[in-house]
Design a protein around this motif. Structure first.
Motif, PDB file in Angstrom:
ATOM      1  N   GLU A 159       0.819  -1.214   0.000  1.00 29.23           N
ATOM      2  CA  GLU A 159       0.000   0.000   0.000  1.00 29.23           C
ATOM      3  C   GLU A 159       0.853   1.264   0.000  1.00 29.23           C
ATOM      4  O   GLU A 159       0.457   2.282  -0.586  1.00 29.23           O
ATOM      5  CB  GLU A 159      -0.943  -0.002   1.207  1.00 29.23           C
ATOM      6  CG  GLU A 159      -2.026  -1.055   1.136  1.00 29.23           C
ATOM      7  CD  GLU A 159      -3.089  -0.859   2.197  1.00 29.23           C
ATOM      8  OE1 GLU A 159      -3.049   0.168   2.903  1.00 29.23           O
ATOM      9  OE2 GLU A 159      -3.972  -1.733   2.316  1.00 29.23           O
ATOM     10  N   GLU A 160       2.002   1.223   0.633  1.00 32.01           N
ATOM     11  CA  GLU A 160       2.854   2.408   0.688  1.00 32.01           C
ATOM     12  C   GLU A 160       3.309   2.825  -0.710  1.00 32.01           C
ATOM     13  O   GLU A 160       3.215   3.997  -1.099  1.00 32.01           O
ATOM     14  CB  GLU A 160       4.065   2.153   1.589  1.00 32.01           C
ATOM     15  CG  GLU A 160       4.954   3.375   1.770  1.00 32.01           C
ATOM     16  CD  GLU A 160       6.117   3.122   2.711  1.00 32.01           C
ATOM     17  OE1 GLU A 160       7.021   3.984   2.788  1.00 32.01           O
ATOM     18  OE2 GLU A 160       6.130   2.060   3.373  1.00 32.01           O
ATOM     19  N   ASP A 161       3.819   1.870  -1.481  1.00 37.01           N
ATOM     20  CA  ASP A 161       4.240   2.180  -2.846  1.00 37.01           C
ATOM     21  C   ASP A 161       3.047   2.533  -3.723  1.00 37.01           C
ATOM     22  O   ASP A 161       3.134   3.399  -4.593  1.00 37.01           O
ATOM     23  CB  ASP A 161       5.003   0.997  -3.452  1.00 37.01           C
ATOM     24  CG  ASP A 161       6.495   1.091  -3.182  1.00 37.01           C
ATOM     25  OD1 ASP A 161       6.906   2.028  -2.467  1.00 37.01           O
ATOM     26  OD2 ASP A 161       7.246   0.223  -3.673  1.00 37.01           O
ATOM     27  N   ALA A 162       1.933   1.851  -3.492  1.00 37.84           N
ATOM     28  CA  ALA A 162       0.732   2.131  -4.288  1.00 37.84           C
ATOM     29  C   ALA A 162       0.291   3.583  -4.097  1.00 37.84           C
ATOM     30  O   ALA A 162      -0.046   4.275  -5.064  1.00 37.84           O
ATOM     31  CB  ALA A 162      -0.388   1.173  -3.891  1.00 37.84           C
ATOM     32  N   ARG A 163       0.306   4.046  -2.844  1.00 36.08           N
ATOM     33  CA  ARG A 163      -0.063   5.438  -2.587  1.00 36.08           C
ATOM     34  C   ARG A 163       0.942   6.395  -3.217  1.00 36.08           C
ATOM     35  O   ARG A 163       0.567   7.440  -3.751  1.00 36.08           O
ATOM     36  CB  ARG A 163      -0.158   5.690  -1.079  1.00 36.08           C
ATOM     37  CG  ARG A 163      -1.459   5.227  -0.459  1.00 36.08           C
ATOM     38  CD  ARG A 163      -1.625   5.783   0.953  1.00 36.08           C
ATOM     39  NE  ARG A 163      -0.640   5.179   1.853  1.00 36.08           N
ATOM     40  CZ  ARG A 163      -0.868   4.089   2.580  1.00 36.08           C
ATOM     41  NH1 ARG A 163      -2.037   3.490   2.503  1.00 36.08           N
ATOM     42  NH2 ARG A 163       0.069   3.605   3.376  1.00 36.08           N
ATOM     43  N   LYS A 164       2.232   6.037  -3.170  1.00 40.56           N
ATOM     44  CA  LYS A 164       3.266   6.904  -3.738  1.00 40.56           C
ATOM     45  C   LYS A 164       3.053   7.100  -5.242  1.00 40.56           C
ATOM     46  O   LYS A 164       3.135   8.225  -5.749  1.00 40.56           O
ATOM     47  CB  LYS A 164       4.642   6.299  -3.484  1.00 40.56           C
ATOM     48  CG  LYS A 164       5.793   7.117  -4.064  1.00 40.56           C
ATOM     49  CD  LYS A 164       7.139   6.480  -3.745  1.00 40.56           C
ATOM     50  CE  LYS A 164       7.328   5.190  -4.555  1.00 40.56           C
ATOM     51  NZ  LYS A 164       8.689   4.614  -4.350  1.00 40.56           N
ATOM     52  N   TYR A 165       2.744   6.024  -5.947  1.00 39.80           N
ATOM     53  CA  TYR A 165       2.588   6.121  -7.397  1.00 39.80           C
ATOM     54  C   TYR A 165       1.228   6.677  -7.821  1.00 39.80           C
ATOM     55  O   TYR A 165       1.116   7.353  -8.848  1.00 39.80           O
ATOM     56  CB  TYR A 165       2.784   4.745  -8.034  1.00 39.80           C
ATOM     57  CG  TYR A 165       4.212   4.262  -8.024  1.00 39.80           C
ATOM     58  CD1 TYR A 165       5.214   4.959  -8.688  1.00 39.80           C
ATOM     59  CD2 TYR A 165       4.573   3.093  -7.340  1.00 39.80           C
ATOM     60  CE1 TYR A 165       6.536   4.513  -8.676  1.00 39.80           C
ATOM     61  CE2 TYR A 165       5.889   2.641  -7.325  1.00 39.80           C
ATOM     62  CZ  TYR A 165       6.860   3.354  -7.991  1.00 39.80           C
ATOM     63  OH  TYR A 165       8.167   2.921  -7.984  1.00 39.80           O
TER      64      TYR A 165
END
Length: 443
Positions: A159-165
């Motif tokens: 989820e962290e990377d998903a939010r970043k992108y």
């Protein structure tokens, strides 16, 4: 053009109808004839929108990714409107499409709608393997890198990377079809940290893909998010909208469970107005749905000590459930278990408990029945309950008549302080039948 014969035109029905339908469907879908494949499932509901539905035909291969995924979307949309066959077809179709996507030539991903189809596929229950392949491609596929990487991170649980992108991706600027899906993904990413933002994304998702499984899922999530935020009026409005739009969804059972739990948590049947709202809303559903929701409500209300709600919900089922059914027997149990601690209803409630048809009750309800009977026995043994102890409970057939509605829903034993306190304690414990049996019976 070959016309599929009507099932009514021939008296023979194949013994493996679902399997045969799947074989025919797959041959149509993978040969590039998704419209013909859908003849097996009937027409799509109005307003369904899929990616590139207005694209003009070209001379590229008939089994291009966007065509295969379009077929998958159409089948999944049918599940939102109650097609169990579509649900059965979904898993094999996902597997077949994945195989096709993984062996597709590299140049096919330079077509934007095919690249978007790969993203849609992974967001529709497909494996992320195709996205991993596309991320490594050189030259890259014809889709924004942040969209590709963000969705891959999301389906892999990062989820962290998903939010970043996906943080700065505006669904309103995306092509039709993928727009609503990305809005739905963003709502999931921000449901805990920014619930108001998540609500807006859910609104967008529904607006962009009305009548589809995406719309059904977004509306289902939005109902409970509104409840968590304490937006009671919006919760009521959205719940009514869901039950009217998608009463037959294959996921309606899950909605019924969570909806009932939310009603109890929010205590939204505590006033006559709220009771009327719920009664009117449920009255618009078919009888099986009304029975199902009210039984769930009654059982959960007993577990939470919400006696009034349990009585009202069980009473609704008693009025509409067919005779001799498990539903009717369960309603009798919940009604009697909720009223057995009322002095005015004690005798009738215990009679009902004693004469229930146990063969029609599921195992967990048998446990509740044993607890309710144990409570009734304890009440008769309490100091000050001697008058009740002399009352003989008549023996009647298992098909006892529907219990008479109680004159009041609070215990009538409060005139004796010690007795009233004990009864209150018993009412509190009624919702946890296993605990009562384990602690008091020593089992």
């Amino acid at each position: 053009m070959t016309i599929l014969p009507s099932p009514a035109a021939h008296p023979y029905r194949p013994p493996c109808r679902t399997r045969m339908s799947l074989a025919v469907l797959m041959s149509f879908a993978l040969c590039g004839a998704p419209s013909a494949a859908l003849l097996l499932l009937g027409p799509l509901p109005a307003f369904a929108q899929n990616d590139d539905s207005t694209a003009t035909p070209d001379k590229r291969p008939a089994n291009e990714p966007y065509r295969l995924v379009r077929t998958l979307q159409a089948i999944q949309d049918r599940t939102a409107h109650g097609s169990r066959e579509a649900l059965t077809l979904q898993s094999p179709l996902l597997s077949q499409i994945e195989q096709q996507l993984l062996v597709a030539p590299a140049d096919i991903w330079q077509e934007p709608r095919n690249a978007r189809a790969a993203v849609t596929f992974s967001l529709s229950g497909g494996s992320p393997a195709i996205l991993r392949k596309l991320v490594r491609m050189d030259p890259p596929p014809a889709i924004a890198p942040e969209l590709l990487k963000g969705v891959l991170a999301y389906v892999e649980g990062d989820e962290e990377d998903a939010r970043k992108y996906l943080e700065n991706v505006d669904p309103r600027k995306l092509p039709p079809g993928i727009d609503g899906r990305i809005a739905l993904v963003q709502s999931a990413l921000y449901a805990r940290s920014e619930p108001e933002r998540a609500m807006k994304n859910l609104d967008l998702s529904r607006l962009m893909l009305p009548g589809t499984l995406v719309d059904e899922g977004a509306l289902r999530r939005q109902v409970f998010l509104a409840g968590q935020l304490g937006l009671n009026q919006k919760f009521k409005s959205l719940a009514k909208h869901y039950l009217q739009r998608y009463p037959n969804s294959v996921y309606a059972g899950d909605f019924h469970q969570r909806f009932s739990a939310a009603l109890i948590r929010l205590d939204m049947t505590g006033t006559p107005e709220e009771e009327l709202w719920l009664t009117d809303m449920l009255a618009a559903l078919d009888v099986p749905s009304q029975v199902n929701i009210n039984l769930i409500l009654a059982k959960q209300a007993i577990a939470q000590g919400k006696t009034r709600m349990a009585i009202l919900s069980a009473k609704r089922v008693l009025e509409i459930a067919p005779a001799g059914t498990t539903a009717l027997e369960r309603a009798k149990l919940y009604y009697a278990a909720s009223t057995v601690t009322n002095e005015a209803d004690f005798v009738e409630s215990k009679k009902t408990l004693l004469t229930l048809n146990r063969k029609l009750l599921p195992p967990d309800d048998i446990s509740l029945l044993e607890s309710a009977l144990y409570i009734a026995t304890r009440i008769r043994e309490l100091p000050g309950a001697s008058a009740l102890a002399t009352t003989q409970v008549p023996t009647v057939p298992a098909t006892a008549s529907t219990p008479v509605a109680p004159s009041k829903t609070t215990s009538g034993f409060e005139s004796t302080p010690a007795l009233g306190a004990t009864v209150s304690r018993i009412q509190q414990l009624l919702g946890d039948s296993d605990k009562i049996l384990d602690e008091d019976l020593g089992t």
